[in-house]
Write a protein that holds these residues in place. Structure first.
Motif, PDB file in Angstrom:
ATOM      1  N   ILE A  11     -31.338  16.109 -35.987  1.00  0.00           N
ATOM      2  CA  ILE A  11     -30.295  17.252 -36.218  1.00  0.00           C
ATOM      3  C   ILE A  11     -30.227  17.324 -37.665  1.00  0.00           C
ATOM      4  O   ILE A  11     -30.280  18.617 -38.185  1.00  0.00           O
ATOM      5  CB  ILE A  11     -28.905  16.620 -35.576  1.00  0.00           C
ATOM      6  CG1 ILE A  11     -29.048  16.546 -34.167  1.00  0.00           C
ATOM      7  CG2 ILE A  11     -27.934  17.538 -36.056  1.00  0.00           C
ATOM      8  CD1 ILE A  11     -27.701  16.021 -33.620  1.00  0.00           C
ATOM      9  N   PHE A  12     -30.190  16.385 -38.569  1.00  0.00           N
ATOM     10  CA  PHE A  12     -30.133  16.954 -40.161  1.00  0.00           C
ATOM     11  C   PHE A  12     -31.516  17.573 -40.313  1.00  0.00           C
ATOM     12  O   PHE A  12     -31.183  18.841 -41.219  1.00  0.00           O
ATOM     13  CB  PHE A  12     -29.810  15.616 -40.910  1.00  0.00           C
ATOM     14  CG  PHE A  12     -29.862  15.630 -42.204  1.00  0.00           C
ATOM     15  CD1 PHE A  12     -28.517  16.100 -42.885  1.00  0.00           C
ATOM     16  CD2 PHE A  12     -30.830  15.836 -43.347  1.00  0.00           C
ATOM     17  CE1 PHE A  12     -28.397  16.251 -44.235  1.00  0.00           C
ATOM     18  CE2 PHE A  12     -30.587  15.940 -44.472  1.00  0.00           C
ATOM     19  CZ  PHE A  12     -29.336  16.149 -44.919  1.00  0.00           C
ATOM     20  N   GLU A  13     -32.510  17.090 -40.030  1.00  0.00           N
ATOM     21  CA  GLU A  13     -33.769  17.784 -40.496  1.00  0.00           C
ATOM     22  C   GLU A  13     -34.012  19.279 -39.821  1.00  0.00           C
ATOM     23  O   GLU A  13     -34.778  20.030 -40.553  1.00  0.00           O
ATOM     24  CB  GLU A  13     -34.928  16.980 -40.054  1.00  0.00           C
ATOM     25  CG  GLU A  13     -34.928  15.557 -41.059  1.00  0.00           C
ATOM     26  CD  GLU A  13     -36.055  14.859 -40.755  1.00  0.00           C
ATOM     27  OE1 GLU A  13     -36.732  15.132 -39.427  1.00  0.00           O
ATOM     28  OE2 GLU A  13     -36.286  13.626 -41.352  1.00  0.00           O
ATOM     29  N   ARG A  14     -33.454  19.259 -38.801  1.00  0.00           N
ATOM     30  CA  ARG A  14     -33.577  20.614 -38.116  1.00  0.00           C
ATOM     31  C   ARG A  14     -32.650  21.672 -38.518  1.00  0.00           C
ATOM     32  O   ARG A  14     -33.051  22.844 -38.613  1.00  0.00           O
ATOM     33  CB  ARG A  14     -33.493  20.471 -36.362  1.00  0.00           C
ATOM     34  CG  ARG A  14     -33.618  21.947 -35.567  1.00  0.00           C
ATOM     35  CD  ARG A  14     -33.841  21.514 -34.246  1.00  0.00           C
ATOM     36  NE  ARG A  14     -33.970  22.761 -33.350  1.00  0.00           N
ATOM     37  CZ  ARG A  14     -35.029  23.256 -33.309  1.00  0.00           C
ATOM     38  NH1 ARG A  14     -36.178  22.983 -34.004  1.00  0.00           N
ATOM     39  NH2 ARG A  14     -35.042  24.508 -32.450  1.00  0.00           N
ATOM     40  N   TYR A  15     -31.349  21.188 -38.637  1.00  0.00           N
ATOM     41  CA  TYR A  15     -30.318  22.288 -39.001  1.00  0.00           C
ATOM     42  C   TYR A  15     -29.443  22.160 -40.550  1.00  0.00           C
ATOM     43  O   TYR A  15     -28.947  23.315 -40.840  1.00  0.00           O
ATOM     44  CB  TYR A  15     -29.193  22.170 -37.902  1.00  0.00           C
ATOM     45  CG  TYR A  15     -29.668  22.284 -36.618  1.00  0.00           C
ATOM     46  CD1 TYR A  15     -29.822  23.642 -36.062  1.00  0.00           C
ATOM     47  CD2 TYR A  15     -29.533  21.114 -35.780  1.00  0.00           C
ATOM     48  CE1 TYR A  15     -30.034  23.764 -34.703  1.00  0.00           C
ATOM     49  CE2 TYR A  15     -30.063  21.546 -34.152  1.00  0.00           C
ATOM     50  CZ  TYR A  15     -30.381  22.897 -33.909  1.00  0.00           C
ATOM     51  OH  TYR A  15     -30.704  22.954 -32.700  1.00  0.00           O
ATOM     52  N   ILE A  16     -29.527  21.172 -40.962  1.00  0.00           N
ATOM     53  CA  ILE A  16     -29.050  20.917 -42.265  1.00  0.00           C
ATOM     54  C   ILE A  16     -29.724  20.847 -43.532  1.00  0.00           C
ATOM     55  O   ILE A  16     -29.576  21.554 -44.574  1.00  0.00           O
ATOM     56  CB  ILE A  16     -27.952  19.812 -42.360  1.00  0.00           C
ATOM     57  CG1 ILE A  16     -27.027  19.865 -41.089  1.00  0.00           C
ATOM     58  CG2 ILE A  16     -27.298  19.472 -43.456  1.00  0.00           C
ATOM     59  CD1 ILE A  16     -26.134  18.656 -40.876  1.00  0.00           C
ATOM     60  N   GLU A  17     -30.878  20.128 -43.544  1.00  0.00           N
ATOM     61  CA  GLU A  17     -31.662  20.173 -44.799  1.00  0.00           C
ATOM     62  C   GLU A  17     -32.004  21.454 -45.091  1.00  0.00           C
ATOM     63  O   GLU A  17     -32.431  22.287 -44.402  1.00  0.00           O
ATOM     64  CB  GLU A  17     -32.773  19.094 -44.451  1.00  0.00           C
ATOM     65  CG  GLU A  17     -33.411  18.711 -45.561  1.00  0.00           C
ATOM     66  CD  GLU A  17     -34.528  17.346 -45.295  1.00  0.00           C
ATOM     67  OE1 GLU A  17     -34.656  16.658 -46.102  1.00  0.00           O
ATOM     68  OE2 GLU A  17     -35.170  17.602 -44.152  1.00  0.00           O
ATOM     69  N   ALA A  18     -32.081  21.878 -46.412  1.00  0.00           N
ATOM     70  CA  ALA A  18     -32.662  22.860 -46.988  1.00  0.00           C
ATOM     71  C   ALA A  18     -33.930  23.283 -46.710  1.00  0.00           C
ATOM     72  O   ALA A  18     -34.974  22.281 -46.676  1.00  0.00           O
ATOM     73  CB  ALA A  18     -32.576  22.610 -48.609  1.00  0.00           C
ATOM     74  N   ASP A  19     -34.214  24.488 -46.267  1.00  0.00           N
ATOM     75  CA  ASP A  19     -35.019  25.196 -45.734  1.00  0.00           C
ATOM     76  C   ASP A  19     -35.774  24.677 -44.242  1.00  0.00           C
ATOM     77  O   ASP A  19     -36.939  24.399 -44.191  1.00  0.00           O
ATOM     78  CB  ASP A  19     -36.266  24.929 -46.797  1.00  0.00           C
ATOM     79  CG  ASP A  19     -36.177  25.652 -47.952  1.00  0.00           C
ATOM     80  OD1 ASP A  19     -35.401  26.755 -48.048  1.00  0.00           O
ATOM     81  OD2 ASP A  19     -36.487  25.170 -49.311  1.00  0.00           O
ATOM     82  N   SER A  20     -34.922  23.774 -43.762  1.00  0.00           N
ATOM     83  CA  SER A  20     -35.194  23.376 -42.262  1.00  0.00           C
ATOM     84  C   SER A  20     -35.491  24.535 -41.493  1.00  0.00           C
ATOM     85  O   SER A  20     -34.970  25.609 -41.521  1.00  0.00           O
ATOM     86  CB  SER A  20     -34.023  22.551 -41.924  1.00  0.00           C
ATOM     87  OG  SER A  20     -32.756  23.065 -41.819  1.00  0.00           O
ATOM     88  N   PRO A  21     -36.082  24.397 -40.304  1.00  0.00           N
ATOM     89  CA  PRO A  21     -36.320  25.149 -39.255  1.00  0.00           C
ATOM     90  C   PRO A  21     -35.325  26.144 -38.714  1.00  0.00           C
ATOM     91  O   PRO A  21     -35.543  27.233 -38.557  1.00  0.00           O
ATOM     92  CB  PRO A  21     -37.018  24.415 -38.287  1.00  0.00           C
ATOM     93  CG  PRO A  21     -37.573  23.442 -38.974  1.00  0.00           C
ATOM     94  CD  PRO A  21     -36.583  22.818 -40.121  1.00  0.00           C
ATOM     95  N   ARG A  22     -34.244  25.468 -38.656  1.00  0.00           N
ATOM     96  CA  ARG A  22     -32.851  26.386 -38.139  1.00  0.00           C
ATOM     97  C   ARG A  22     -31.882  26.253 -38.979  1.00  0.00           C
ATOM     98  O   ARG A  22     -30.520  25.742 -38.328  1.00  0.00           O
ATOM     99  CB  ARG A  22     -32.758  25.777 -36.543  1.00  0.00           C
ATOM    100  CG  ARG A  22     -33.845  25.553 -35.696  1.00  0.00           C
ATOM    101  CD  ARG A  22     -34.249  27.260 -35.243  1.00  0.00           C
ATOM    102  NE  ARG A  22     -33.268  27.798 -34.338  1.00  0.00           N
ATOM    103  CZ  ARG A  22     -33.357  29.014 -34.010  1.00  0.00           C
ATOM    104  NH1 ARG A  22     -34.388  29.901 -34.619  1.00  0.00           N
ATOM    105  NH2 ARG A  22     -32.424  29.589 -33.267  1.00  0.00           N
ATOM    106  N   GLU A  23     -32.046  26.156 -40.281  1.00  0.00           N
ATOM    107  CA  GLU A  23     -30.837  26.003 -41.258  1.00  0.00           C
ATOM    108  C   GLU A  23     -29.514  26.745 -41.108  1.00  0.00           C
ATOM    109  O   GLU A  23     -29.769  28.017 -40.964  1.00  0.00           O
ATOM    110  CB  GLU A  23     -31.499  26.161 -42.562  1.00  0.00           C
ATOM    111  CG  GLU A  23     -30.333  25.661 -43.622  1.00  0.00           C
ATOM    112  CD  GLU A  23     -30.956  26.045 -45.240  1.00  0.00           C
ATOM    113  OE1 GLU A  23     -30.262  25.799 -46.231  1.00  0.00           O
ATOM    114  OE2 GLU A  23     -32.208  26.449 -45.217  1.00  0.00           O
ATOM    115  N   VAL A  24     -28.520  26.017 -41.121  1.00  0.00           N
ATOM    116  CA  VAL A  24     -27.053  26.721 -40.879  1.00  0.00           C
ATOM    117  C   VAL A  24     -26.557  26.865 -42.202  1.00  0.00           C
ATOM    118  O   VAL A  24     -27.023  26.146 -43.103  1.00  0.00           O
ATOM    119  CB  VAL A  24     -26.037  25.809 -40.096  1.00  0.00           C
ATOM    120  CG1 VAL A  24     -26.677  25.923 -38.630  1.00  0.00           C
ATOM    121  CG2 VAL A  24     -26.036  24.292 -40.415  1.00  0.00           C
TER     122      VAL A  24
END
Length: 215
Positions: free
Chosen positions: A121-134
């Protein structure tokens, strides 16, 4: 034939001719006919239509009235969440509802699988420049990163709360004024869904395939 070639063994000459023939064949190989390309595109469109034809529960005006009273009533309702997700997709901000749903699903995760799911979840949505960054501030982002070190059900609480508030104060208000919501709020003319209602239901169903369910 020149002496150089004549001096070569017959097997070498045969191999050279075979290679020349194969290269010539590859160079002359035509591109796939336009008809085949068009057929493949039609098949892709049919696959999309199969997804759109998935039927969702009938949404009544009484339900949409509840959605207007609070964002919580909307997002906690299965049909409301699907409708809102469809609206966010039209605004290219569907990652927000995806993240919120992922957090709800995470809270139901068995302890032995929690670390892996939290990292995903962190790598997909939260980490900077992630695929689905919120859209999160750097402080919340870093605090969530630290939470991964001692992962539990509250790992994403702060981040989820920030995204919930963002949707509530921004997208939710536009959703209530959107054509999609107004169409869903209209009372049915008879027992059979009209063409407009079918179109709206298909639009919602099309995106709902992307949303995980949670208990």
């Amino acid at each position: 034939m020149c002496k150089g070639l004549a001096a070569l063994p017959a097997t070498c000459l045969k191999s050279a001719k075979d290679i020349k023939h194969k290269i010539g064949f590859l160079l002359q190989k035509p591109d796939p006919p336009q008809e085949q390309k068009a057929l493949k595109e039609k098949e892709k469109e049919k696959d999309k239509e199969k997804v759109k034809d998935t039927v969702v529960n009938r949404i009544t005006p009484a339900e949409t009235e509840k959605w207007k009273t609070s964002f919580t009533n909307l997002i906690k309702n299965d049909d409301g969440r699907k409708a809102f997700a469809s609206f966010l997709q039209s605004e290219y901000s569907q990652e927000n509802i995806e993240f919120w749903v992922a957090c709800e699903d995470f809270k139901q995760t068995p302890a032995d699988k929690m670390n892996l799911k939290a990292r995903n979840i962190f790598e997909r949505y939260i980490e900077a420049d992630s695929p689905r960054e919120v859209n999160l501030d750097s402080v919340t982002r870093e605090q969530t990163r630290k939470n991964l070190e001692m992962c539990d059900v509250s790992c994403f609480d702060e981040a989820q709360s920030k995204i919930f508030t963002l949707m509530e104060k921004d997208s939710y208000r536009r959703f209530l004024r959107s054509r999609l919501f107004l169409e869903l709020s209209q009372p049915a003319m008879d027992n059979k869904p009209c063409g407009l209602e079918k179109k709206v239901k298909r639009q919602i169903s099309d995106y709902s395939q992307c949303l995980p369910s949670y208990a």
